[in-house]
Scaffold this motif. Structure first.
Motif, PDB file in Angstrom:
ATOM      1  N   THR A 186       0.808  -1.222   0.000  1.00 37.80           N
ATOM      2  CA  THR A 186       0.000   0.000   0.000  1.00 37.80           C
ATOM      3  C   THR A 186       0.845   1.277   0.000  1.00 37.80           C
ATOM      4  OG1 THR A 186      -0.070  -0.095   2.394  1.00 37.80           O
ATOM      5  CG2 THR A 186      -1.948  -1.056   1.227  1.00 37.80           C
ATOM      6  N   GLU A 187       2.097   1.175   0.384  1.00 38.45           N
ATOM      7  CA  GLU A 187       2.931   2.378   0.543  1.00 38.45           C
ATOM      8  C   GLU A 187       3.411   2.858  -0.844  1.00 38.45           C
ATOM      9  OE1 GLU A 187       5.613   5.127   1.356  1.00 38.45           O
ATOM     10  OE2 GLU A 187       6.628   3.219   0.978  1.00 38.45           O
ATOM     11  N   PRO A 188       3.151   4.150  -1.176  1.00 38.57           N
ATOM     12  CA  PRO A 188       3.415   4.618  -2.543  1.00 38.57           C
ATOM     13  C   PRO A 188       4.848   4.406  -3.043  1.00 38.57           C
ATOM     14  CG  PRO A 188       2.241   6.302  -1.299  1.00 38.57           C
ATOM     15  CD  PRO A 188       2.519   5.192  -0.356  1.00 38.57           C
ATOM     16  N   GLU A 189       5.837   4.758  -2.249  1.00 36.01           N
ATOM     17  CA  GLU A 189       7.215   4.603  -2.744  1.00 36.01           C
ATOM     18  C   GLU A 189       7.548   3.117  -2.924  1.00 36.01           C
ATOM     19  OE1 GLU A 189      10.190   6.643  -3.825  1.00 36.01           O
ATOM     20  OE2 GLU A 189       8.303   7.585  -4.315  1.00 36.01           O
ATOM     21  N   LYS A 190       6.987   2.285  -2.052  1.00 33.92           N
ATOM     22  CA  LYS A 190       7.244   0.847  -2.172  1.00 33.92           C
ATOM     23  C   LYS A 190       6.631   0.332  -3.477  1.00 33.92           C
ATOM     24  CE  LYS A 190       7.616  -3.248   0.533  1.00 33.92           C
ATOM     25  NZ  LYS A 190       6.935  -4.105   1.480  1.00 33.92           N
ATOM     26  N   LYS A 191       5.417   0.797  -3.759  1.00 34.71           N
ATOM     27  CA  LYS A 191       4.762   0.399  -5.013  1.00 34.71           C
ATOM     28  C   LYS A 191       5.613   0.821  -6.199  1.00 34.71           C
ATOM     29  CE  LYS A 191       0.035   1.472  -4.082  1.00 34.71           C
ATOM     30  NZ  LYS A 191      -1.107   2.184  -4.657  1.00 34.71           N
ATOM     31  N   ARG A 192       6.034   2.090  -6.148  1.00 33.80           N
ATOM     32  CA  ARG A 192       6.854   2.610  -7.238  1.00 33.80           C
ATOM     33  C   ARG A 192       8.122   1.787  -7.415  1.00 33.80           C
ATOM     34  NH1 ARG A 192       6.851   7.572  -9.625  1.00 33.80           N
ATOM     35  NH2 ARG A 192       4.908   8.669  -9.352  1.00 33.80           N
TER      36      ARG A 192
ATOM     37  N   ILE B 213       8.665  -1.342  -6.503  1.00 26.95           N
ATOM     38  CA  ILE B 213       8.343  -2.677  -7.026  1.00 26.95           C
ATOM     39  C   ILE B 213       8.087  -2.584  -8.527  1.00 26.95           C
ATOM     40  CG2 ILE B 213       6.562  -4.480  -7.061  1.00 26.95           C
ATOM     41  CD1 ILE B 213       6.283  -4.075  -4.035  1.00 26.95           C
ATOM     42  N   LEU B 214       7.298  -1.584  -8.907  1.00 24.74           N
ATOM     43  CA  LEU B 214       6.955  -1.454 -10.333  1.00 24.74           C
ATOM     44  C   LEU B 214       8.204  -1.205 -11.169  1.00 24.74           C
ATOM     45  CD1 LEU B 214       3.673   0.574  -9.926  1.00 24.74           C
ATOM     46  CD2 LEU B 214       3.903  -1.580 -11.159  1.00 24.74           C
ATOM     47  N   GLY B 215       9.064  -0.328 -10.662  1.00 20.48           N
ATOM     48  CA  GLY B 215      10.295  -0.010 -11.387  1.00 20.48           C
ATOM     49  C   GLY B 215      11.174  -1.238 -11.504  1.00 20.48           C
TER      50      GLY B 215
ATOM     51  N   SER C  80      10.271   8.711  -6.935  1.00 22.74           N
ATOM     52  CA  SER C  80      11.237   7.971  -7.751  1.00 22.74           C
ATOM     53  C   SER C  80      10.618   7.750  -9.111  1.00 22.74           C
ATOM     54  CB  SER C  80      11.528   6.609  -7.159  1.00 22.74           C
ATOM     55  OG  SER C  80      11.361   6.641  -5.791  1.00 22.74           O
ATOM     56  N   HIS C  81      10.953   8.560 -10.051  1.00 19.43           N
ATOM     57  CA  HIS C  81      10.395   8.370 -11.388  1.00 19.43           C
ATOM     58  C   HIS C  81      10.960   7.101 -11.980  1.00 19.43           C
ATOM     59  CE1 HIS C  81       8.301  12.211 -12.682  1.00 19.43           C
ATOM     60  NE2 HIS C  81       8.242  12.095 -11.380  1.00 19.43           N
ATOM     61  N   HIS C  82      10.069   6.399 -12.622  1.00 15.38           N
ATOM     62  CA  HIS C  82      10.307   5.037 -12.988  1.00 15.38           C
ATOM     63  C   HIS C  82      11.211   4.943 -14.217  1.00 15.38           C
ATOM     64  CE1 HIS C  82       8.661   1.870 -15.489  1.00 15.38           C
ATOM     65  NE2 HIS C  82       7.877   1.402 -14.575  1.00 15.38           N
ATOM     66  N   ASN C  83      11.346   6.035 -14.956  1.00 14.11           N
ATOM     67  CA  ASN C  83      12.199   5.933 -16.136  1.00 14.11           C
ATOM     68  C   ASN C  83      13.550   6.603 -15.968  1.00 14.11           C
ATOM     69  OD1 ASN C  83      11.018   8.354 -15.968  1.00 14.11           O
ATOM     70  ND2 ASN C  83      10.378   8.531 -18.095  1.00 14.11           N
ATOM     71  N   VAL C  84      13.904   6.970 -14.748  1.00 16.16           N
ATOM     72  CA  VAL C  84      15.229   7.553 -14.547  1.00 16.16           C
ATOM     73  C   VAL C  84      15.935   6.794 -13.438  1.00 16.16           C
ATOM     74  CG1 VAL C  84      16.527   9.640 -14.012  1.00 16.16           C
ATOM     75  CG2 VAL C  84      14.271   9.820 -15.011  1.00 16.16           C
ATOM     76  N   GLY C  85      17.191   6.584 -13.603  1.00 20.40           N
ATOM     77  CA  GLY C  85      17.974   6.039 -12.502  1.00 20.40           C
ATOM     78  C   GLY C  85      17.864   4.530 -12.396  1.00 20.40           C
ATOM     79  N   GLY C  86      16.672   3.975 -12.544  1.00 18.76           N
ATOM     80  CA  GLY C  86      16.523   2.538 -12.393  1.00 18.76           C
ATOM     81  C   GLY C  86      16.911   1.819 -13.668  1.00 18.76           C
ATOM     82  N   LEU C  87      18.184   1.492 -13.780  1.00 12.08           N
ATOM     83  CA  LEU C  87      18.621   0.863 -15.021  1.00 12.08           C
ATOM     84  C   LEU C  87      18.834  -0.618 -14.810  1.00 12.08           C
ATOM     85  CD1 LEU C  87      21.195   3.487 -16.155  1.00 12.08           C
ATOM     86  CD2 LEU C  87      18.983   3.011 -17.138  1.00 12.08           C
TER      87      LEU C  87
END
Ligand code: XMP
Length: 508
Positions: free
Chosen positions: A287-293, A295-297, A339-346
């Motif tokens: 349920t926690e937004p950053e955690k969701k982000r 996981i999705l990333g 944490s934007h999903h298209n930056v940093g997470g490579l």
């Protein structure tokens, strides 16, 4: 091509300065203050702008530059910290203690070159604590405010200009005129830059850089990654492969549309993967937004990696990162907001050598212009932005397939009503959010206890600040009626009337 250099000393508005110059039809690029003087000399710039920055020039740790920069004969405009640095390096004095912040009344010397054609009194945006207390030899003071004895100075013989305020910010009423004067009258530019130059130059540079090596692109279907993919496709043709990961959190029918467009219209190599089951499994109970982000990333990267492995070694990975993504994700000195999903997470395990980010310096509206140049259909170019984590950040609380289906329907209805009212091009982003709240309602003769859907619609030019859209009540009413009637388990609709800041556009 004429070019203006924006030499970056770590200020907040550096890309904005470059963008304002480009709006004047002169190409401009931002480079760090560590760029060697020799490179600057060789690049043939028509003018140089020194940006603001958080430091104090008189401190030992301050960012600085070789003062030979001022002897190249190229016009230099120092802004804020850039003005103070020019002063310091050329023998003037900068001291602490004249703090000004916000809109400030400034009187201009209308005989000065930079302010020619402007009125004596104006309003400028200030943001400084240090001030220029003594100007260097050869300069004259060309603007003052009540607090600031040197709000601007210039030495026309040496072609050096400095302003303590920020001409690039809209609050500086005549800022655009000042930059225009600098670029045209002082630097002698003619204005040869249009978006087609960006497109042609980028395709050319990508061709040069990539040659016949292999490129991989993660396609989201949004404007940014689509423009990036099409640029690459134009540069390297079939050496580009796009991977489209459907995480199950797309808008209604979106997956199908992306496939039709890229495979059908553009004939781009496209691998499309339905990974929804895998995503829903990972999101169970979260349920926690950053955690969701996160996981999705993370999951996105894993799926992408698995597909990429099947393709084998590639040389380049394309990302559709645009400038606002870079700052909002806390790259450099800016604070982390989301944490934007298209930056940093490579991806760690994709076998590639280098990243290419052809849109890294552009703002959203510039990306759209590039899309039009590339002859993309308008429906695609003006498609509203959609975040990487998709409906995952528009469902408050746990994400389940049922909730996604419900939100897709509500969102589709809202989008239809906005389009029907002819507002789809006026509003920058508009969507439905499924709140985690349920409330009591009455339907027929029975009690309901169902979800509340929130509608969010904003107007903005750069997505860094935004206002809520003043949608006519009738349009909101129609959307609300249709949602509660057509979407099961929704019995209440509310409209979000908060600006960004303090709210963000997305709810998570
Ligand atoms: P916020 O909610 O931060 O959104 O005000 C600003 C803009 O960015 C989009 N957004 C994202 N885009 N990956 C993206 O590609 C993300 O993780 C992401 N989060 C927000 C948002 O839709 C809005 O346009």
């Amino acid at each position: 091509m004429e070019k203006i250099l924006v030499l970056d000393f770590g200020g907040q508005y550096n890309q904005l300065i470059a963008r304002r110059v480009r709006e004047n039809h002169v190409y401009s690029e931002v480079r760090p203050y560590t760029t060697p003087l020799e490179e600057i000399k060789a690049a043939g710039y028509k003018g140089i702008i020194l940006t603001g920055g958080p430091h104090s020039v008189y401190k030992e740790t301050a960012y600085t530059y070789d003062k030979a920069l001022f002897q190249l004969g190229i016009p230099v405009l120092g802004i804020c910290y850039g003005a103070q640095l020019m002063t310091h390096l050329l023998g003037g004095q900068v001291e602490p203690g004249a703090r000004e912040y916000g809109e400030v009344a400034v009187s201009l010397d209308t005989q000065s070159q930079l302010f020619s054609g402007l009125d004596y009194g104006t309003i400028c945006w200030m943001s400084h604590t240090d001030y220029i207390s003594r100007i260097p030899a050869g300069f004259k003071i060309t603007a003052k405010s009540e607090t600031c004895p040197v709000a601007a100075m210039e030495n026309p013989t040496a072609r050096l200009y400095a302003v303590q305020f920020h001409p690039e910010v809209m609050h500086t009423r005549k800022g655009m005129e000042m930059l225009h004067t600098f670029v045209y009258d002082i630097c002698g530019c003619k204005g040869d830059w249009v978006m087609s130059s960006f497109v042609d130059r980028t395709i050319y540079q990508l061709k040069e850089k990539i040659g016949d090596r292999k490129v991989l692109c993660a396609l989201s279907g949004g404007v940014d990654s689509s423009v990036a993919a099409i640029l690459l496709h134009k540069a390297v043709g079939d050496n580009l492969t796009c991977i489209f990961v459907d995480h199950g959190l797309l808008r209604k029918d979106e997956g199908k549309q992306v496939e039709e467009l890229f495979r059908g219209q553009y004939d781009i190599n496209l691998v499309s993967v339905d990974a929804s089951a895998r995503f829903f499994e990972k999101l169970k109970g979260v349920t926690e937004p950053e955690k969701k982000r996160n996981i999705l990333g993370e999951e996105f990267i894993r799926v992408f990696e698995a597909e990429a492995k099947k393709i084998g070694k590639v040389d380049f990975l394309v990302q559709g990162t645009i400038y606002p993504d870079v700052i909002e994700s806390g790259v450099g000195d800016a604070a982390l907001i989301k944490s934007h999903h298209n930056v940093g997470g490579l991806p760690d395990h994709v076998d590639f050598e280098e990243i290419v980010e052809p849109l890294r310096d552009l703002f959203k509206d510039e990306v759209r212009q590039a899309g039009l140049e590339l002859k993309m259909p308008e429906s695609m170019v003006y498609r509203q932005p959609f975040p990487g984590p998709g409906l995952g950040v528009r469902i408050i609380g746990e994400v389940t397939p049922e909730k996604v289906a419900l939100l897709q329907e509500a969102d589709a209805i809202f989008r239809q009503e906005v389009a029907k009212a002819g507002l789809d091009r006026e509003i920058s982003q508009y969507f439905a959010v499924l709140t985690d709240m349920r409330s009591v309602g009455v339907m027929g003769d029975g009690r309901t206890y169902d979800y509340t859907v929130a509608l969010r619609a904003v107007t903005t030019s750069d997505f860094m600040t935004a206002d809520w859209a003043k949608i006519p009540h009738e349009v909101l009413g129609n959307a609300s009626n249709r949602i509660v009637n057509e979407v099961e388990h929704v019995n209440r609709v509310v409209y979000d009337i908060t600006q960004k800041p303090p709210a963000t556009i997305e709810w998570e």
